[in-house]
Write an enzyme that holds these catalytic residues in place. Structure first.
Site, PDB file in Angstrom:
ATOM      1  N   ASP A 191       0.838  -1.198   0.000  1.00 25.57           N
ATOM      2  CA  ASP A 191       0.000   0.000   0.000  1.00 25.57           C
ATOM      3  C   ASP A 191       0.880   1.258   0.000  1.00 25.57           C
ATOM      4  O   ASP A 191       2.037   1.228   0.438  1.00 25.57           O
ATOM      5  CB  ASP A 191      -0.907   0.016   1.229  1.00 25.57           C
ATOM      6  N   LYS A 192       0.314   2.359  -0.431  1.00 23.08           N
ATOM      7  CA  LYS A 192       1.055   3.615  -0.540  1.00 23.08           C
ATOM      8  C   LYS A 192       1.804   3.965   0.743  1.00 23.08           C
ATOM      9  O   LYS A 192       2.977   4.341   0.705  1.00 23.08           O
ATOM     10  CB  LYS A 192       0.087   4.754  -0.911  1.00 23.08           C
TER      11      LYS A 192
END
Length: 258
Positions: free
Chosen positions: A86-87
Site C-alpha cells: 500500500d502507498k
C-alpha cells in the site's frame, strides 16, 4: 444531476493519457540488484504503479528510469511488479527485470514459496498472543473503497501473527502472510479488534491521538522477504528495520512502558 426533457449537454473530452508510464528520476533505496531481479525498501507515500489519481511519480516510473530495459516485463502498465505494498506501507519488495524472473517469482508467490514478514504496531494486545486468521476477504458491502471479512464472494486470506512486545496500550506484532489479498493485514487485524495504529481506513482515529508522536500513517512495515532466486535457485533472505517515523514511536512507547 437530474436531466430535464429538452436539455442539451456539452461534453469536454480530455486528451488521452499516455498508455505507457514514463521514466522518472526518483530516488530508490536498493537493497540488492543483479541482472534478473531488484530488491528495494519502499518508503511511505510512494504508490507502486500508475492508477487513477497517480499517473506519475510512482515506483514504476522510478524503475523505468533506473533499469532502462525493463520494457513490458509482466505488463505495460505494471512492468516488473510482482507484488505490491500500500502507498503508506513501507518495506521490502522484489521486482522482476526480465520475463524469466517474472515467471519464477509469480510461481513462488502462487505456491507460497516466498516468505513475507511484517512488523505491525496495533492497538491493544491480541489474544491469544499467537494465532492464525483464515477468512474470506472481499469488497465491503457498503463502502467500495474498503475491503472486509465476508462470508461469501471473497477470496481466501490466511494471516499468521505473533505478539513480539506489549507497549502500554499498543503491541508490536510480527505478521506472516500465506496469501496476498488487498489490504489483507489491515483488514484482518481490524477484524481481530486490534487495528493498526495510524490506519486512516480501518483504524481508530480517537485511539491514535493518545499515541506519543501520533502516527502519520499506518504503522506497517515489510521487514523480511525470503525466496529462491527465480533464475539461479539460490536462497535469498532480506531483512530491513522499520523506517525512522515508526522507530521513533516505538522508542517513545518503550520509554513510557514500565
Amino acid at each position: 444531476a437530474r436531466l430535464l426533457p429538452g436539455q442539451t449537454l456539452r461534453l469536454a473530452v480530455p486528451p488521452p493519457a499516455p498508455a505507457v508510464p514514463r521514466p522518472e528520476a526518483l530516488p530508490l533505496d536498493i537493497v540488492y540488484e543483479d541482472g534478473d531481479i531488484l530488491v528495494l525498501d519502499k518508503p511511505a507515500g510512494l504508490v507502486v504503479h500508475p492508477a487513477p489519481g497517480h499517473a506519475a511519480g510512482t515506483l514504476v516510473n522510478a524503475l523505468l528510469h533506473h533499469c532502462g530495459d525493463l520494457g513490458g516485463v509482466g505488463g505495460v502498465e505494471r512492468p516488473g511488479i510482482v507484488h505490491r505494498l500500500d502507498k503508506e506501507t513501507t518495506g521490502l519488495m522484489v521486482v522482476a527485470k526480465n520475463d524469466a524472473a517474472m515467471a519464477g517469482l509469480v510461481a513462488q508467490f502462487k505456491s507460497g514459496g516466498i516468505v513475507k514478514g511484517y512488523l505491525a504496531l496495533v492497538h491493544g494486545a491480541p489474544e491469544p498472543p499467537t494465532g492464525t486468521l483464515d477468512t474470506l476477504i472481499g469488497r465491503h458491502p457498503r463502502d467500495r473503497k474498503r475491503m472486509a471479512v465476508v462470508t461469501r464472494n471473497g477470496k481466501r486470506a490466511v494471516t499468521r501473527y505473533t505478539v513480539v512486545k506489549r507497549l502500554g496500550a499498543l503491541s508490536l506484532v510480527e505478521v506472516l502472510l500465506e496469501t496476498g489479498r488487498t489490504h489483507q493485514i489491515r483488514v484482518h487485524l481490524a477484524h481481530l479488534g486490534h487495528p493498526l495504529a495510524g490506519d486512516p481506513l480501518y483504524g481508530a482515529r480517537g485511539r491514535d491521538r493518545g499515541i506519543p508522536g501520533a502516527p502519520p500513517r499506518q504503522m506497517l512495515h515489510a521487514a523480511r522477504l525470503a525466496f529462491a532466486h527465480p533464475v539461479t535457485g539460490a536462497p535469498l533472505v532480506f531483512v530491513r528495520a522499520p523506517p525512522a517515523d515508526m522507530q521513533a514511536i516505538l522508542t517513545r512507547l518503550a520509554a513510557a512502558t514500565p
